[in-house]
Design a protein around this motif. Structure first.
Motif, PDB file in Angstrom:
ATOM      1  N   ILE A 100      13.544  -2.071   1.271  1.00  0.00           N
ATOM      2  CA  ILE A 100      13.276  -0.778   1.931  1.00  0.00           C
ATOM      3  C   ILE A 100      13.746   0.381   1.050  1.00  0.00           C
ATOM      4  O   ILE A 100      13.058   1.402   0.888  1.00  0.00           O
ATOM      5  CB  ILE A 100      13.964  -0.743   3.310  1.00  0.00           C
ATOM      6  N   SER A 101      14.931   0.229   0.444  1.00  0.00           N
ATOM      7  CA  SER A 101      15.460   1.279  -0.443  1.00  0.00           C
ATOM      8  C   SER A 101      14.556   1.484  -1.651  1.00  0.00           C
ATOM      9  O   SER A 101      14.303   2.620  -2.077  1.00  0.00           O
ATOM     10  CB  SER A 101      16.879   0.898  -0.879  1.00  0.00           C
ATOM     11  N   GLU A 102      14.041   0.368  -2.203  1.00  0.00           N
ATOM     12  CA  GLU A 102      13.149   0.470  -3.363  1.00  0.00           C
ATOM     13  C   GLU A 102      11.841   1.170  -2.993  1.00  0.00           C
ATOM     14  O   GLU A 102      11.322   1.997  -3.750  1.00  0.00           O
ATOM     15  CB  GLU A 102      12.870  -0.932  -3.904  1.00  0.00           C
ATOM     16  N   ILE A 103      11.315   0.837  -1.810  1.00  0.00           N
ATOM     17  CA  ILE A 103      10.069   1.488  -1.362  1.00  0.00           C
ATOM     18  C   ILE A 103      10.295   2.982  -1.143  1.00  0.00           C
ATOM     19  O   ILE A 103       9.484   3.821  -1.559  1.00  0.00           O
ATOM     20  CB  ILE A 103       9.546   0.810  -0.080  1.00  0.00           C
ATOM     21  N   ASP A 104      11.401   3.338  -0.501  1.00  0.00           N
ATOM     22  CA  ASP A 104      11.698   4.758  -0.256  1.00  0.00           C
ATOM     23  C   ASP A 104      11.851   5.520  -1.568  1.00  0.00           C
ATOM     24  O   ASP A 104      11.390   6.664  -1.704  1.00  0.00           O
ATOM     25  CB  ASP A 104      12.977   4.886   0.573  1.00  0.00           C
ATOM     26  N   SER A 105      12.515   4.905  -2.541  1.00  0.00           N
ATOM     27  CA  SER A 105      12.689   5.562  -3.838  1.00  0.00           C
ATOM     28  C   SER A 105      11.350   5.755  -4.535  1.00  0.00           C
ATOM     29  O   SER A 105      11.114   6.779  -5.185  1.00  0.00           O
ATOM     30  CB  SER A 105      13.630   4.729  -4.708  1.00  0.00           C
ATOM     31  N   GLU A 110       4.657  10.982   2.879  1.00  0.00           N
ATOM     32  CA  GLU A 110       4.760  10.519   4.259  1.00  0.00           C
ATOM     33  C   GLU A 110       4.268   9.072   4.371  1.00  0.00           C
ATOM     34  O   GLU A 110       3.288   8.678   3.727  1.00  0.00           O
ATOM     35  CB  GLU A 110       3.925  11.433   5.160  1.00  0.00           C
ATOM     36  N   GLN A 111       4.965   8.269   5.189  1.00  0.00           N
ATOM     37  CA  GLN A 111       4.552   6.883   5.428  1.00  0.00           C
ATOM     38  C   GLN A 111       3.269   6.888   6.245  1.00  0.00           C
ATOM     39  O   GLN A 111       3.181   7.516   7.289  1.00  0.00           O
ATOM     40  CB  GLN A 111       5.659   6.122   6.175  1.00  0.00           C
ATOM     41  N   PHE A 112       2.253   6.197   5.743  1.00  0.00           N
ATOM     42  CA  PHE A 112       0.968   6.221   6.446  1.00  0.00           C
ATOM     43  C   PHE A 112       0.602   4.868   7.066  1.00  0.00           C
ATOM     44  O   PHE A 112      -0.421   4.749   7.734  1.00  0.00           O
ATOM     45  CB  PHE A 112      -0.151   6.664   5.488  1.00  0.00           C
ATOM     46  N   ASP A 113       1.431   3.820   6.858  1.00  0.00           N
ATOM     47  CA  ASP A 113       1.113   2.510   7.440  1.00  0.00           C
ATOM     48  C   ASP A 113       2.420   1.833   7.878  1.00  0.00           C
ATOM     49  O   ASP A 113       3.500   2.110   7.335  1.00  0.00           O
ATOM     50  CB  ASP A 113       0.386   1.627   6.419  1.00  0.00           C
ATOM     51  N   ASP A 114       2.280   0.940   8.877  1.00  0.00           N
ATOM     52  CA  ASP A 114       3.452   0.198   9.344  1.00  0.00           C
ATOM     53  C   ASP A 114       3.955  -0.716   8.232  1.00  0.00           C
ATOM     54  O   ASP A 114       3.164  -1.271   7.450  1.00  0.00           O
ATOM     55  CB  ASP A 114       3.090  -0.651  10.566  1.00  0.00           C
ATOM     56  N   ILE A 115       5.271  -0.843   8.150  1.00  0.00           N
ATOM     57  CA  ILE A 115       5.890  -1.729   7.156  1.00  0.00           C
ATOM     58  C   ILE A 115       6.726  -2.774   7.907  1.00  0.00           C
ATOM     59  O   ILE A 115       7.705  -2.432   8.585  1.00  0.00           O
ATOM     60  CB  ILE A 115       6.773  -0.934   6.181  1.00  0.00           C
ATOM     61  N   GLU A 157       0.806  -1.225   0.000  1.00  0.00           N
ATOM     62  CA  GLU A 157       0.000   0.000   0.000  1.00  0.00           C
ATOM     63  C   GLU A 157       0.841   1.278   0.000  1.00  0.00           C
ATOM     64  O   GLU A 157       0.283   2.381   0.037  1.00  0.00           O
ATOM     65  CB  GLU A 157      -0.919   0.012   1.229  1.00  0.00           C
ATOM     66  N   ALA A 158       2.147   1.163  -0.011  1.00  0.00           N
ATOM     67  CA  ALA A 158       2.986   2.372  -0.063  1.00  0.00           C
ATOM     68  C   ALA A 158       2.661   3.160  -1.338  1.00  0.00           C
ATOM     69  O   ALA A 158       2.581   2.582  -2.428  1.00  0.00           O
ATOM     70  CB  ALA A 158       4.461   1.984  -0.022  1.00  0.00           C
ATOM     71  N   LYS A 159       2.468   4.509  -1.206  1.00  0.00           N
ATOM     72  CA  LYS A 159       2.027   5.346  -2.335  1.00  0.00           C
ATOM     73  C   LYS A 159       3.035   6.459  -2.602  1.00  0.00           C
ATOM     74  O   LYS A 159       3.693   6.964  -1.694  1.00  0.00           O
ATOM     75  CB  LYS A 159       0.662   5.967  -2.037  1.00  0.00           C
ATOM     76  N   ASN A 160       3.092   6.829  -3.883  1.00  0.00           N
ATOM     77  CA  ASN A 160       3.932   7.973  -4.264  1.00  0.00           C
ATOM     78  C   ASN A 160       3.062   9.217  -4.451  1.00  0.00           C
ATOM     79  O   ASN A 160       1.863   9.198  -4.169  1.00  0.00           O
ATOM     80  CB  ASN A 160       4.738   7.659  -5.531  1.00  0.00           C
ATOM     81  N   SER A 161       3.669  10.306  -4.944  1.00  0.00           N
ATOM     82  CA  SER A 161       2.943  11.583  -5.073  1.00  0.00           C
ATOM     83  C   SER A 161       1.849  11.525  -6.131  1.00  0.00           C
ATOM     84  O   SER A 161       0.939  12.352  -6.131  1.00  0.00           O
ATOM     85  CB  SER A 161       3.926  12.720  -5.415  1.00  0.00           C
ATOM     86  N   GLN A 162       1.932  10.534  -7.054  1.00  0.00           N
ATOM     87  CA  GLN A 162       0.880  10.383  -8.073  1.00  0.00           C
ATOM     88  C   GLN A 162      -0.201   9.401  -7.625  1.00  0.00           C
ATOM     89  O   GLN A 162      -1.015   8.960  -8.442  1.00  0.00           O
ATOM     90  CB  GLN A 162       1.481   9.892  -9.400  1.00  0.00           C
ATOM     91  N   LYS A 163      -0.200   9.062  -6.335  1.00  0.00           N
ATOM     92  CA  LYS A 163      -1.183   8.147  -5.744  1.00  0.00           C
ATOM     93  C   LYS A 163      -1.032   6.719  -6.272  1.00  0.00           C
ATOM     94  O   LYS A 163      -1.957   5.906  -6.174  1.00  0.00           O
ATOM     95  CB  LYS A 163      -2.625   8.637  -5.998  1.00  0.00           C
TER      96      LYS A 163
END
Length: 671
Positions: free
Chosen positions: A646-651, A657-662, A612-618
């Protein structure tokens, strides 16, 4: 670069003064332009008016001269008519004796009287003298009329006389001594006498020098007829040109301006007898032609003088007025001088007004900014930390309102700071407690990854807040069995963390008793449902590994599908039966799924925070991107796999902002 500071007092003065200066400059410029415009247009108008006045003067004077000369004509015609009546009807008139001139009479000088002159000595023996004297006696009946006409106050007549073909002349004037003592005056060849014989009409002679030395003279003549209507003589009236000038021509329109008469030949008729031609006035041919034509008009000659002329119908002459250019343009000069004086006075008044207004503005700004300056000092006192200080509002206006607002702000700020200090202390206490709770939560998660030689394991949990609801665990059940669990509690923060502790504890306690993963989840679910006052739930993937055989039995309670890779293959999702999460419905029957693991197989477990991690384009990170990342380096160690993920998700997320636990767990089996 710091902007230069300009005090509000100075700025206000500059703005107001600038507006006033611009207003005065614009007003002054418009006024100056208007005055100069009036000067230019006024100069043209004044010259036009002066020219028109000059034209009117010469026209009026010429008209007056025509009237006067017409009066002379009428007078002569009246005399001629009387003589005609006398000659036609002598019986109606009484002969009147003419007294001869007596030079010894002391009262004779300057006296108007009739005089007789003859062209020759008359023969008394033939009766010629008696016949002529009888005619003279009848002509003498005009004496009263002549005296009235010549002695009136406004009369300019020099001499009135009549001359006849019979050789005698009767004159009436105040110079009897001018005639010869023997009364012999041969006029028979005089131009005025012979011209009438030819013309026999009323006319004015050309100007001539009076034979008695009285100056330039003009004569108005009319024919006289006998009883048979035959021409018999002429009646004349002499007028001195000097008298014409003094009564008709002379004028006073300014220094250097004078009038003159011009005859039909272009000769100037001068009152002093001086003979000149119009060409001697410095006029060019076109200007001379304009004068000689006698047309009414005004022109500026090349010599720099104005000339105005008008034709006189009675004599055929032209009345000419000459005026210096300075005289005509004198009103223009006076007007220009007055305008320049007005401009200087206007500028002086503007300067004085500007100085006065600047003084008023300065005083006004002082009175306006004084409360602001006092307010500034009070605000400095408050801003220095003295929140108990209060501003004294002097004026009941916006500045006073501002002072009250600052007082309210100081009170509110004082209360806020006190509340903030109190709240900050409370937050520090809560933060410390949360930090302790976070440490406790983290301490509950295993960090010793060397649980067995048969598996290599590595796990991470990154909460969205200080405390998270995700958890993972791996623990030895007995010598041959290892329990593996990953879970995700609904919600975040402290409630989720507390529910996580309960769920983890129940699972771990339940595994001490015999049973499969499905049995464990069944019992834990029922327990959570009975004690779930907060209506929370938890997704759980739980497995038991038998080290001796490599058998993996797992059950899924609403959790994300794990990814399994057999040695030499790629990671794939284990699409098993997925039951509802724990703590939702009691008496749920969960399903066990068995897998046989071999040496080199890998298992990747995770919570929904990864997908569920999202970028600025949703956009979502998703399972495809996760599998691609896992298969990028299939031989990587568990720790490397998680760090790369983790690096791939951050990129992918970027600044979001992170909105859920990973939470993630990577396991490599060595069985």
């Amino acid at each position: 670069m710091k902007k230069k500071r300009v005090p509000i007092k100075r700025r206000f003065q500059l703005i107001v003064t600038g507006i006033l200066i611009v207003s005065f400059v614009v007003t002054g410029a418009l006024s100056l332009f208007g005055m100069l415009f009036i000067r230019d247009r006024g100069a043209e108008a004044l010259v036009t008016v002066d020219n028109q006045n000059l034209a009117n003067i010469v026209y009026d004077r010429a008209l007056l001269a025509d009237v006067e000369f017409d009066n002379y004509k009428k007078l002569v015609q009246n005399y001629a008519a009387c003589l005609n009546k006398i000659f036609k009807n002598p019986e109606n008139y009484k002969p009147k004796e003419v007294q001869p001139y007596d030079p010894k009479d002391p009262d004779i000088a300057g006296k108007y009287m009739l005089q007789i002159a003859y062209t020759r000595k008359m023969d008394e023996s033939s009766g010629e003298k008696q016949r002529i004297d009888r005619q003279v006696a009848y002509v003498a009946n005009l004496e009263d009329q002549m005296e009235i006409s010549m002695t009136s106050k406004d009369s300019d007549i020099l001499t009135t006389y009549c001359a006849f073909e019979d050789g005698f002349m009767v004159s009436f004037d105040n110079m009897p001594e001018a005639l010869p003592a023997d009364q012999i005056f041969d006029f028979s060849e005089s131009e005025w006498f012979t011209e009438m014989r030819m013309r026999q009409e009323v006319f004015f002679t050309d100007v001539y020098e009076d034979s008695f030395g009285r100056g330039l003279t003009i004569t108005c003549e009319a024919p006289v007829y006998d009883k048979n209507d035959r021409y018999t003589g002429v009646i004349c009236v002499d007028i001195l040109i000097s008298d014409v000038y003094s009564s008709i021509v002379s004028l006073n329109i300014g220094e250097g301006a004078y009038a003159m008469l011009v005859d039909s030949m272009g000769n100037l008729i001068s009152a002093d007898g001086e003979s000149k031609n119009i060409s001697e006035l410095g006029l060019v041919a076109e200007e001379i032609e304009a004068v000689e034509s006698g047309s009414k008009g005004v022109f500026l000659s090349q010599s720099g003088d104005y000339f105005a002329s008008a034709h006189m119908e009675s004599t055929g002459w032209t009345l000419l007025i000459k005026a210096p250019q300075e005289l005509i343009q004198k009103p223009v000069r006076n007007m220009e001088s007055g305008i320049w004086i007005s401009i200087m006075v206007f500028v002086a008044i503007l300067i004085v007004l500007l100085l006065i207004i600047m003084i008023v503005v300065r005083r006004f700004t002082n009175s306006f900014t004084a409360p602001l300056l006092a307010l500034r000092e009070d605000v400095k006192t408050i801003s220095s930390g003295n929140l108990d200080h209060r501003i004294q509002a002097v004026n009941n206006d916006e500045v006073g309102d501002l002072a009250e607002s600052f007082n309210d702000m100081a009170s509110s700020l004082d209360k806020y700071i006190k509340d903030y200090i109190s709240l900050n202390k409370e937050q520090e206490r809560l933060s410390a407690e949360l930090s302790i709770a976070e440490d406790i939560q983290r301490s509950m998660l295993p960090t010793d990854f060397d649980i067995s030689d048969s598996i290599k394991i590595y796990a991470t949990m990154t909460p969205a807040k200080e405390m998270g609801g995700d958890f993972y665990d791996y623990f030895r059940i007995d010598d041959d069995h290892i329990g593996i669990v990953i879970a995700d509690v609904s919600g975040k923060g402290v409630p989720a963390a507390m529910f996580m502790v309960v769920a983890r504890t129940l699972i771990k306690i339940r595994t001490t008793a015999p049973g499969t993963p499905a049995d464990v989840l069944y019992d834990v679910n029922n327990t959570l449902c009975r004690e779930n006052a907060s209506n929370q739930f938890v997704t759980v993937w739980f497995a038991i590994l038998t080290e001796s055989t490599g058998e993996l039995i797992c059950a899924n309670a609403g959790h994300e599908y794990p990814a399994l890779r057999h040695k030499g293959g790629a990671y794939e999702l284990l699409m098993t039966d997925n039951m509802p999460p724990l703590a939702t419905v009691e008496e749920l029957e969960f399903v066990d799924v068995k897998y046989s693991l071999r040496d080199g197989d890998s298992l990747f477990l995770y919570t929904d925070g990864v997908l569920e991690a999202k970028n600025s384009q949703k956009g979502r990170f998703g399972s495809d991107r996760m599998l691609n990342m896992l298969n990028r380096d299939i031989d990587a160690s568990p720790e490397t796999i998680l760090k790369d993920m983790i690096s791939e998700i951050d990129s992918f997320v970027g600044e979001m902002e992170q909105f859920d636990d990973i939470t993630m767990m990577s396991i490599v089996f060595s069985i």
